[in-house]
Structure formats: structure tokens, C-alpha cells
Scaffold this motif. Structure first.
Motif, PDB file in Angstrom:
ATOM      1  N   ARG A 175       3.390 -20.273  -7.487  1.00 10.06           N
ATOM      2  CA  ARG A 175       4.546 -19.514  -7.385  1.00 10.06           C
ATOM      3  C   ARG A 175       6.001 -20.595  -8.249  1.00 10.06           C
ATOM      4  O   ARG A 175       5.141 -21.583  -8.181  1.00 10.06           O
ATOM      5  CB  ARG A 175       4.568 -20.309  -5.378  1.00 10.06           C
ATOM      6  CG  ARG A 175       3.292 -19.095  -4.816  1.00 10.06           C
ATOM      7  CD  ARG A 175       4.074 -19.728  -3.001  1.00 10.06           C
ATOM      8  NE  ARG A 175       3.309 -18.623  -2.327  1.00 10.06           N
ATOM      9  CZ  ARG A 175       3.427 -19.042  -0.900  1.00 10.06           C
ATOM     10  NH1 ARG A 175       4.414 -19.215  -0.379  1.00 10.06           N
ATOM     11  NH2 ARG A 175       2.829 -17.204  -0.443  1.00 10.06           N
ATOM     12  N   ASP A 176       6.763 -20.124  -8.095  1.00 11.84           N
ATOM     13  CA  ASP A 176       8.363 -21.111  -7.971  1.00 11.84           C
ATOM     14  C   ASP A 176       7.726 -21.617 -10.001  1.00 11.84           C
ATOM     15  O   ASP A 176       8.352 -22.371 -10.307  1.00 11.84           O
ATOM     16  CB  ASP A 176       8.145 -22.138  -7.363  1.00 11.84           C
ATOM     17  CG  ASP A 176       8.250 -20.998  -5.921  1.00 11.84           C
ATOM     18  OD1 ASP A 176       9.092 -20.762  -5.442  1.00 11.84           O
ATOM     19  OD2 ASP A 176       8.265 -22.252  -4.714  1.00 11.84           O
ATOM     20  N   GLU A 187      13.821 -29.328  -8.342  1.00 11.12           N
ATOM     21  CA  GLU A 187      14.429 -28.477  -7.554  1.00 11.12           C
ATOM     22  C   GLU A 187      16.033 -28.393  -7.233  1.00 11.12           C
ATOM     23  O   GLU A 187      16.195 -26.932  -7.053  1.00 11.12           O
ATOM     24  CB  GLU A 187      14.320 -29.701  -6.479  1.00 11.12           C
ATOM     25  CG  GLU A 187      15.404 -29.079  -4.825  1.00 11.12           C
ATOM     26  CD  GLU A 187      15.810 -30.587  -3.563  1.00 11.12           C
ATOM     27  OE1 GLU A 187      15.809 -30.099  -2.486  1.00 11.12           O
ATOM     28  OE2 GLU A 187      14.758 -31.379  -4.260  1.00 11.12           O
ATOM     29  N   LEU A 239      13.936 -18.188 -12.362  1.00  9.04           N
ATOM     30  CA  LEU A 239      13.524 -19.382 -11.121  1.00  9.04           C
ATOM     31  C   LEU A 239      12.790 -18.396 -10.022  1.00  9.04           C
ATOM     32  O   LEU A 239      12.990 -17.540 -10.025  1.00  9.04           O
ATOM     33  CB  LEU A 239      14.633 -20.110 -10.648  1.00  9.04           C
ATOM     34  CG  LEU A 239      15.126 -21.243 -11.759  1.00  9.04           C
ATOM     35  CD1 LEU A 239      16.485 -21.686 -11.231  1.00  9.04           C
ATOM     36  CD2 LEU A 239      14.521 -22.582 -12.029  1.00  9.04           C
ATOM     37  N   GLY A 240      11.481 -19.151  -9.744  1.00 10.70           N
ATOM     38  CA  GLY A 240      10.976 -18.951  -8.918  1.00 10.70           C
ATOM     39  C   GLY A 240      10.359 -17.726  -8.956  1.00 10.70           C
ATOM     40  O   GLY A 240       9.811 -16.631  -8.059  1.00 10.70           O
TER      41      GLY A 240
END
Length: 402
Positions: free
Chosen positions: A221-222, A179, A208-209
Motif C-alpha cells: 500500500r501507499d 507522511e 502517492l498512495g
């Protein structure tokens, strides 16, 4: 010249032999004592540099002089020594066919995995074990076990395997979190590139992402982008932070040559934290679903149906008795049926444009918007009905397996 009797000669000879024996035994004792003394010196002077001639689990952690290494190097050394034994080598057998179309076993893919539970659960990529009828897991000590695929998540390219450790004490890698990752943060990858077992490479989080398509055409995703060297065989291995926590699962590389060019991708560990319990318990991920037949808009369909928008998901049909019908979603009109390839599409239904505020333009967007949901969750679906946008609350059902 002095003469000796026979008895005197025997006495003196025995005495000489005894003296020689004592001298030899004495040297042996001294030599043994010297050996013991070397261990004693090693313990008394811990700062002395001791270079081990062997390394391995049986000898414990190797001894080294910490003052000779930088803080960054010591971090790498510590993490490798603590967790390299939690990284396994995974090989598979698949079914092939000979000239007579007879099924024969063939060598399949190979990759890496991380032991996440002392009961023998291993986390890896789905593409490492996909279509395998036999899976073999090799530990750091060279012992090999036949494993079983207990759960698979095609959408995130993750699989959980299990083998029976037979009383062996296993090393596991703890889950961290993805996170709060930052670009520039140091990361460490451990895996088996090109069958070189438990190879360590280092790098940083370089992006990132990132959304990337997997082999099934679905978007993961991510994704975490890293410049740590990842090569064939690294797939499924852990990406680790400097605390020794898994923050990603190494999955793929971008390469024009087949080798690492400094652009690798890892599935964020928060995705694994969410899906692994389901994989271990149910063998699949329980995800939310809307009971409809979705069709992605495409240019010829938009032109033929004179649709007001060119992107979105047309509800060709709502499933009778399903949550879509219950929520008030509307499917297409059977009188406006058109054929596209082998499929029949019904025009005139609602067109989904967003789910929970997330724009929906393609089927990948539709699946992605529901990927992190569970049965029983409520989502807000925005649809275009005629020329008006409507917001409809839908309580999700469980996604069918096929």
C-alpha cells in the motif's frame, strides 16, 4: 699561453664540478619550492578554480567552484558526495540444477541497498535476496563482504542484511518521513542500474498512495510513484529528499520494454521505520491476526451458497481457543461443507465486510487491514451474520509465520 701545474688542474676541475653540482641542486630546490608554492597559492586563493584529477574517499570531498553550478545542481552534488558511499551493490548466488539434477551454485539477482546502521545493517528489497544461499555486499571502495539475511518482510518486499565491517567506518543514510510528501516534490535516487555502481538520477514525486501487487500476490500500500529513472539494479536503493533523508526504498518499475519509462515505485520509508526494528530483532514482523480460516468470496461460491453479498471474507472456521472464538465470531457449519479444488469450505459462517472502517472485499484487503497492526491491538470487525451486520471487537493475536 699560460701553463698550469698538475695540482692546479685538479683544483680547478674540482671547483668546476662543485659549481655545477651547486647549480643543479639549486634548480632542484627551486623546483621543490615551486611545488610547495602551488599548494600555498591554492590555500590563499580559495576562489580559484581547481579541477581535481582524482576523486575518491582517500582524497576527501573534491574541490569545485560553487559559482559555476545552480542551486539545484549543488543540492544534487552535495547529497551524492555525502551519501553515495552508503549505497551498496548486492549480488547473490542461488542453487540451480544441472542435467543430472545435481545442485550447483548459479549467479542470482543483483540490486542495491542502503547502509542504515554502522554495525553493518543494510536495508534492501526482499526480491533482491529471495532464495539466495549466499549474499555479497560490495562497498564504494570496492571491498566485498559476505552478508547474512537477518530479517524478511514478504508483504512489504523488504529485507535487512548484515555484514561485519571489520572496524571500517561506514556512511549511513538517515530515515526521513514519507507522511508529508507532496506530488511535485523533488527526489533523488541512488543505485546500481545495470551494474553501473552508485548512479544518481533525479525526478519528482509523481504520485502517492499507489497500491501495487508484489510477486507474492500481496498488495503493497501507499507506494510512492516517481519519474526518477529506476532500472533493473536500482531495486533496494534509497529514494532521498533534498534534505538528504531517505523517504522511500526503490522497488519496481512499470515498463512495457524492460527499461525505465519514467514510472517507478518506492516503498514509503514510514513502512520501513515500522518494520525494520522487528526485522533486526526477531527476523520477522510481529503482526496482529484473527484466528480464523478466511475464504474470499467468489462467484460460484456465492451462487451455490445463495449468499446475500458477493464480496467479503467468509469465516469458514474459527480456531478453537483462539481470539476469534473468544470475541464471538462464528465459523461455518460442518453440515454445509463444499469442496473447491483441494480445499473444503464450510458455509454458514460470518462474512467479514470491514475492519476498523476499512472495506474488506478480498484476501488482499484482509491482510492489508491487519498489516500495520501488532499483537494485543484491538480492532473493530464488521460481519454479516444472516442478514444483519454486527460489530465485534477482537483483540489480535500474533500472525503465524506460515
Amino acid at each position: 699561453m699560460k701553463l698550469y701545474s698538475r695540482n692546479q688542474v685538479i683544483f680547478y676541475s674540482l671547483g668546476t664540478v662543485l659549481v655545477v653540482f651547486l647549480l643543479l641542486f639549486g634548480f632542484g630546490v627551486i623546483s621543490f619550492s615551486d611545488t610547495e608554492q602551488s599548494h600555498f597559492v591554492e590555500n590563499v586563493f580559495p576562489e580559484a578554480e581547481i579541477l581535481p584529477t582524482q576523486m575518491g574517499p582517500a582524497l576527501g570531498s573534491p574541490v569545485y567552484n560553487a559559482s559555476e553550478y545552480s542551486e539545484d545542481e549543488l543540492t544534487n552534488i552535495h547529497i551524492y558526495e555525502k551519501y553515495n558511499e552508503a549505497v551498496v551493490n548486492i549480488t547473490t548466488e542461488v542453487v540451480g540444477y544441472n542435467w543430472f539434477l545435481e545442485p550447483i551454485p548459479q549467479e542470482g539477482s543483483s540490486g542495491s541497498g542502503a547502509i542504515i546502521d554502522k554495525r553493518g545493517f543494510v536495508l534492501t528489497n526482499n526480491h533482491v535476496v529471495d532464495k539466495a544461499y549466499k549474499v555479497y555486499i560490495t562497498l564504494a571502495d570496492g571491498s566485498q563482504y559476505e552478508g547474512e539475511v537477518v530479517g524478511t518482510d514478504y508483504e512489504n518486499d523488504l529485507s535487512v542484511l548484515q555484514f561485519k565491517p571489520e572496524g571500517k567506518e561506514l556512511v549511513t543514510i538517515p530515515f526521513g518521513t514519507s507522511e508529508n510528501l507532496k506530488v511535485g516534490q523533488k527526489v533523488i535516487a541512488i543505485g546500481n542500474p545495470f551494474a553501473f555502481e552508485r548512479t544518481l538520477t533525479t525526478g519528482i514525486v509523481s504520485g502517492l498512495g499507489r497500491p501495487l501487487k508484489n510477486d507474492s500476490g500481496l498488495v503493497i500500500r501507499d507506494m510512492i510513484q516517481t519519474d526518477a529513472s529506476i532500472n533493473p539494479g536500482n531495486s533496494g536503493g534509497p529514494l532521498i529528499n533534498t534534505k538528504g533523508e531517505m523517504i522511500g526504498i526503490n522497488t519496481m518499475i512499470y515498463t512495457p520494454s524492460g527499461g525505465s519509462v519514467g514510472v517507478g515505485f518506492a516503498i514509503p520509508v514510514d513502512t520501513a521505520r515500522r518494520v525494520v526494528p522487528d526485522l533486526m530483532k526477531y527476523g520477522k514482523v510481529q503482526r496482529g491476526w484473527i484466528d480464523i480460516i478466511p475464504v474470499q468470496l467468489f462467484p460460484s461460491l456465492v451462487r451455490y451458497g445463495k449468499l446475500p453479498i458477493s464480496k467479503g471474507i467468509l469465516i469458514s472456521r474459527v480456531i478453537s481457543g483462539g481470539n476469534g472464538e473468544e470475541a464471538g465470531l462464528q465459523g461455518g457449519n460442518p453440515d454445509q461443507a463444499v469442496r473447491s479444488g483441494n480445499s473444503v469450505i464450510y458455509l454458514g459462517g460470518d462474512i467479514i465486510t470491514s475492519i476498523n472502517g476499512e472495506e474488506i472485499a478480498t484476501l488482499s484487503d484482509f491482510y492489508g487491514a491487519l498489516e500495520a497492526t501488532r499483537p494485543g491491538d484491538k480492532v473493530e470487525v464488521v460481519v454479516l451474520r444472516g442478514k444483519q451486520l454486527k460489530k465485534i471487537q477482537v483483540m489480535l493475536s500474533e500472525r503465524p509465520t506460515n
